[in-house]
Design a protein around this motif. Structure first.
Motif, PDB file in Angstrom:
ATOM      1  N   ARG A  91       0.833  -1.210   0.000  1.00  0.00           N
ATOM      2  CA  ARG A  91       0.000   0.000   0.000  1.00  0.00           C
ATOM      3  C   ARG A  91       0.865   1.256   0.000  1.00  0.00           C
ATOM      4  NH1 ARG A  91      -2.235   1.106   4.244  1.00  0.00           N
ATOM      5  NH2 ARG A  91      -3.990   2.339   3.493  1.00  0.00           N
ATOM      6  N   LEU A  92       1.901   1.264   0.823  1.00  0.00           N
ATOM      7  CA  LEU A  92       2.773   2.442   0.862  1.00  0.00           C
ATOM      8  C   LEU A  92       3.488   2.641  -0.468  1.00  0.00           C
ATOM      9  CD1 LEU A  92       4.302   2.069   4.445  1.00  0.00           C
ATOM     10  CD2 LEU A  92       2.484   3.608   3.710  1.00  0.00           C
ATOM     11  N   ASP A  93       3.915   1.541  -1.084  1.00  0.00           N
ATOM     12  CA  ASP A  93       4.549   1.657  -2.397  1.00  0.00           C
ATOM     13  C   ASP A  93       3.573   2.219  -3.431  1.00  0.00           C
ATOM     14  OD1 ASP A  93       6.932   0.720  -1.458  1.00  0.00           O
ATOM     15  OD2 ASP A  93       6.596  -1.357  -2.073  1.00  0.00           O
ATOM     16  N   ALA A  94       2.331   1.730  -3.396  1.00  0.00           N
ATOM     17  CA  ALA A  94       1.334   2.221  -4.350  1.00  0.00           C
ATOM     18  C   ALA A  94       1.044   3.704  -4.119  1.00  0.00           C
ATOM     19  CB  ALA A  94       0.045   1.399  -4.234  1.00  0.00           C
ATOM     20  N   GLN A  95       0.934   4.088  -2.843  1.00  0.00           N
ATOM     21  CA  GLN A  95       0.680   5.493  -2.543  1.00  0.00           C
ATOM     22  C   GLN A  95       1.855   6.367  -2.990  1.00  0.00           C
ATOM     23  OE1 GLN A  95      -0.155   6.175   1.569  1.00  0.00           O
ATOM     24  NE2 GLN A  95      -0.561   8.358   1.311  1.00  0.00           N
ATOM     25  N   ALA A  96       3.089   5.886  -2.731  1.00  0.00           N
ATOM     26  CA  ALA A  96       4.257   6.650  -3.168  1.00  0.00           C
ATOM     27  C   ALA A  96       4.311   6.741  -4.689  1.00  0.00           C
ATOM     28  CB  ALA A  96       5.529   6.004  -2.627  1.00  0.00           C
TER      29      ALA A  96
END
Length: 982
Positions: free
Chosen positions: A552-557
């Motif tokens: 999720r953090l990778d997708a948000q970044a």
């Protein structure tokens, strides 16, 4: 009706439990009265207390199972077994120590019944071997299997019939002993012993066969608990009392101490039955069981170490003590660890099984996974653990605040049909189905877009209850309002079988925050979710939630980087390679399109006009809705020049002011938007508004990026404004230079013609004065005077153009009768019109009064009528008309000349402007009459324009408007007197 039925059934169960309580208290009272009638030692008091406690345990466990167990047949037999065991222990002290006949009778009858009930209970739990469950079939295999099953059931029923007959004999023996028929009672010893031996063999055989024939992990686990309870109950008695008594009676531990573990039997039996109805506490029970097994193991170890040390070191107390302490220090931790491992392996093996399935090697071999891959790992783990194909995972989307299905459903994949059907049933179960239009719309939107768990009111309540609960919730639990939630033990026990579709909702947390909701359908074995399953879900969460959160953090970044990249490339392309914007409109269009493409939503720009302090709509692009209608202007306050990010929580449109939105907005809907003021230093340039057609949450990083883009936008606007102003100043300077050149050219051309005439006639007079006749001399002098007059008129026009600004600021506006200045001008030009044989047609109402400066109005009329005379051929008519319309008076002067081409009409009222065709004509002019007339008319509150087709003979119509004045009677009399005076 359902609640009334539940109350009626539960009241019956409570009544039975109450009657059993009265029996327990009655037996305990009778035993205590008879036991305490004489002197009792401390050991006897301890034995009485222990018997009372064990009886209470049997009764409490039996009552608990009777009240809450779903399998009512098993609950009935366990309650009866616990009740008989309670009676046996309640009277044990009086029967064993006092040999009371009545208490002995009650104890003997209870013990005999308890053995029979326990034998029947094993045949009913965990699998009912007495049910006639085979089906008739024509297939040979099924017929043979049904035949074998039929024989097994007949054999078991015969076994129970023999037990009943022998049990009746045991009861009869107890009655004979109570009646003191000792000989008859002794004659029945063989049958009584046969009853207990047959029951024991049947119990062991039932346990063995049940374990071997168990078809599921749950059945085997329940049997393990059964066995663990029996082993923990009788092992201390066998090891500490029975075997030492056979080997060496001096080593035997008194039975009142070795039977303490009898208290564990009812706990093991009750927990094995209720285990898969318990929704929590399984972890705590595992810990407690490990402690109990460890404590019993340490006691047995201490007994064995002490016995062996006493055998070899009986004469040396010091050596004996050192040996015991050293042995316990060395073997105690090992024994405790082995007891803990044994508890997990034998009694809670399913947890180990779940852990092995969840922690399969190789599933996390990839260092980086996307959200779909991480979600696929979680759903596959749930499928492996619970054997269900009905599983889905909704992951929290940070941009919208809603939950999105992962992995997404593939429309063309037929293997996704079961999952799609499961999700649709779940959404249909939780969506509103009332008859109101809004509810129907919500219901349809949920079923049409199953990839998103939209947070409408019912779903929002369910998600909030699931995320705030201490454990995963069934859908039926999460759907209940606060007032309908179960209380007491019903919070932790599933007391009724699930009715139809009832999936389990489990929150997935990472760093204390809910990042997803795991939805599980029916288990593969069609059982109910219980405590061990909740622990397995916790294992899945602890194993895979970090992976999901990382994805999720990778997708948000990645989304933030994509926005930054689009903004950077757009700004670079718009302003790079030496490209300069030619206007503010180009900047607005370019940057608005960049913003819409970056956020994949709508973008609109309003420009601020300092003249009226209002925001005017400039452009809107993208898929998002318009914040307000484009024809609406807004008056921002000082507080509106701050960035604002509205999440759009409200489901209804609002009107009026709100602290959450800019005060200048007249109305907005529930969609989210970003309000980004464009400020260049202290100057307000406008506002950029980003509108989202879907729910959206603004992260701090996104807010910072959008604010930075708005600042860049404002800088570009400011630069473009400076560029436009410089270009406008340069164009004005060029226009001034052009006007100067044109003025010099026009003035020199126009002044040279009359000046040449004057000079020529003076030279003629000088050269031929004596030769000219008086008439001829007078003619030359008159023509020289006429040239001088023309020069004077040209110079006066130029002077009027230079002081027209002063004249317009010092006008004296009064009520003027329009007919008077018109009549004055026509009379002034009567000589010209008579000489050229023209007719001036005047159609001006006598009651047409205007607000004007009378002298300047005459000047305007003189300029327009003079132009009509100059630019039309002799003998053509001139029309002067006036009409009253919308509070104004329109005055028109029409000629029949060559007209004005449409392309030249826009610049006709500028200074020193004459048409190309008139520059070399005999018609004189400086190009200032129309310019002066325009300035004067505008100063008096009107406007002037020309209408012409540009065709020869159709002429032109010059029209100006002035504000009309409606005179009262008093004003009319004053005007009439004024006319008479004139």
């Amino acid at each position: 009706m359902r609640h009334l039925y539940w109350v009626r059934i539960r009241s019956r169960r409570l009544l039975v439990a109450l009657l059993a309580t009265l029996v327990y208290l009655l037996l305990l009272t009778v035993d205590a009265v008879r036991f305490f009638s004489g002197h009792a030692t401390a050991a006897e008091l301890v034995q009485f207390g222990f018997s009372t406690f064990v009886a209470l345990l049997f009764f409490a466990v039996g009552a608990l199972v009777w009240l809450y167990a779903r399998n009512r047949l098993v609950a009935f037999f366990l309650f009866c077994f616990s009740f008989t065991m309670m009676m046996s222990f309640a009277v044990e002290t009086g029967a064993a120590l006092l040999n009371d006949p009545l208490l002995s009778l009650i104890g003997g009858v209870s013990s005999g019944l308890a053995v029979f009930l326990f034998s029947v209970l094993l045949l009913l739990f965990p699998k009912n071997y007495l049910s006639w469950s085979y089906q008739r079939s024509s297939e040979p295999n099924n017929r043979s299997r049904s035949s074998r099953q039929h024989h097994y059931i007949l054999l078991l029923r015969g076994y129970l019939l023999v037990l009943i007959l022998l049990g009746l004999i045991v009861l009869l023996q107890a009655v004979f002993r109570f009646l003191q028929f000792s000989q008859l009672a002794d004659m029945l010893n063989l049958f009584a012993n046969s009853y207990y031996v047959l029951a024991l063999i049947g119990i062991l055989a039932t346990i063995t066969v049940s374990y071997r024939r168990s078809s599921s992990l749950r059945e085997r686990q329940q049997l393990r608990f059964f066995l663990s309870g029996v082993i923990l109950t009788f092992a201390p008695l066998l090891i500490l009392t029975v075997l030492p008594a056979i080997w060496n009676p001096s080593w035997a531990v008194p039975g009142r101490f070795s039977t303490i573990t009898f208290a564990l039997l009812p706990l093991a039996l009750g927990y094995s039955i209720l285990r898969y109805q318990i929704l929590i506490f399984d972890t705590y029970i595992r810990r407690a069981a490990a402690w109990l097994v460890g404590a019993v193991s340490l006691v047995v170890l201490g007994y064995l170490v002490g016995t062996l040390a006493g055998t070899f070191l009986s004469g040396d107390f010091v050596a004996y003590s050192v040996c015991v302490i050293a042995s316990m220090a060395a073997l105690g931790p090992l024994t405790w660890w082995l007891a803990y491992q044994l508890t997990d392996r034998l009694f809670f093996s399913e947890i180990k099984y779940y852990r092995r399935l969840v922690e399969q090697p190789g599933q996390l071999s990839r260092e980086k996974l996307d959200i779909s891959s991480a979600a696929r790992l979680i759903t596959m783990a749930a499928t492996n653990v619970f054997g269900t194909q009905e599983v889905c995972l909704y992951v929290l989307d940070e941009d919208t605040g809603h939950y999105q299905l992962y992995p997404p459903l593939a429309d063309d994949d037929t293997s996704e049909a079961p999952r799609r059907s499961f999700i649709q049933r779940m959404l249909q179960a939780i969506s509103p189905t009332s008859s109101t239009d809004g509810a129907v719309d919500v219901h349809l939107s949920l079923l049409q877009n199953i990839d998103w768990l939209t947070l409408h009111k019912p779903i929002l309540d369910i998600i909030e209850r699931v995320t705030s609960a201490e454990r995963p919730l069934l859908l039926s639990e999460a759907s209940r309002p606060e007032t309908a939630r179960p209380t007491g033990l019903r919070r932790y026990l599933m007391t009724t079988a699930p009715l139809g579709f009832d999936p389990l909702l489990a929150p997935i947390r990472a760093q204390g925050k809910v990042i997803g909701v795991l939805v599980l359908g029916e288990r593969g074995d069609h059982g109910q979710y219980a405590g061990p399953d909740l622990e397995a879900i916790a294992l899945i969460e602890s194993r895979y939630s970090p992976v999901l959160e990382t994805a999720r953090l990778d997708a948000q970044a990645s989304r933030q980087v994509a926005i930054l990249e689009v903004l950077y490339r757009g700004v670079s392309a718009a302003s790079g390679a030496g490209k300069a914007f030619q206007s503010v409109e180009e900047v607005v269009a370019a940057y608005t399109k960049i913003a819409a493409a970056a956020v994949q939503a709508g973008a609109g720009t309003w420009l601020y006009h300092t003249s009226d302090r209002r925001l005017q709509h400039a452009i809107h692009v993208g898929s998002g809705p318009e914040l307000v209608s484009s024809d609406v202007s807004m008056s921002p306050r000082d507080s509106d020049w701050s960035s604002l990010f509205y999440q759009g929580e409200s489901l209804q449109p609002w009107q009026g002011s709100s602290s959450e939105i800019p005060s200048c907005l007249p109305q907005a809907h529930h969609f989210p938007f970003a309000w980004l003021p464009l400020k260049g230093g202290k100057q307000h340039m406008g506002v950029l508004a980003l509108t989202y057609p879907r729910p959206h949450l603004f992260s701090p990083e996104e807010q910072r990026v959008l604010s930075m883009f708005a600042d860049q936008f404002a800088v570009a606007l400011e630069n473009a404004s400076f560029t436009v102003e410089l270009r406008a100043a340069y164009e004005r300077q060029k226009e001034l230079d052009r006007l100067k050149d044109q003025f010099i050219m026009t003035a020199s051309h126009e002044l040279r013609t009359p000046l040449t005439a004057v000079q020529g006639y003076i030279e003629l007079l000088e050269a031929y004065n004596h030769n000219l006749s008086s008439e001829r001399r007078a003619e030359f002098i008159m023509k020289a005077h006429r040239g001088c007059d023309e020069l004077t008129l040209l110079v006066e026009n130029i002077m009027d153009a230079s002081r027209v600004q002063v004249d317009t600021e010092n006008l004296n506006l009064i009520q003027v009768s329009l007919l008077e200045p018109v009549t004055h001008i026509t009379e002034m030009l009567e000589g010209v019109t008579r000489h050229e044989q023209r007719t001036v047609n005047v159609a001006v109402p006598a009651d047409a009064y205007v607000m004007a400066d009378e002298l300047r109005l005459r000047q305007v009329l003189l300029n327009l009528v003079s132009n009509a005379l100059k630019y039309s051929s002799p003998q053509s008519d001139i029309d002067i008309t006036a009409s009253m319309k919308n509070g104004n008076v329109n005055v028109s002067i029409r000629d029949r000349g060559q007209g004005v081409p449409p392309k030249d009409q826009a610049r006709l009222f500028k200074r020193f402007v004459r048409l190309e065709r008139d520059m070399n004509s005999p018609i004189r002019g400086a190009g200032l009459g129309l310019y002066i007339s325009k300035r004067l008319i505008e100063a008096m509150g009107g406007r002037i324009w020309v209408e012409s087709t540009g065709k020869v003979g159709e002429g032109s119509v010059f029209t100006f408007t002035l504000k009309r004045v409606v005179l009262t009677q008093e004003m009319s009399e004053s005007a009439l007197e004024r006319q008479r005076a004139l």
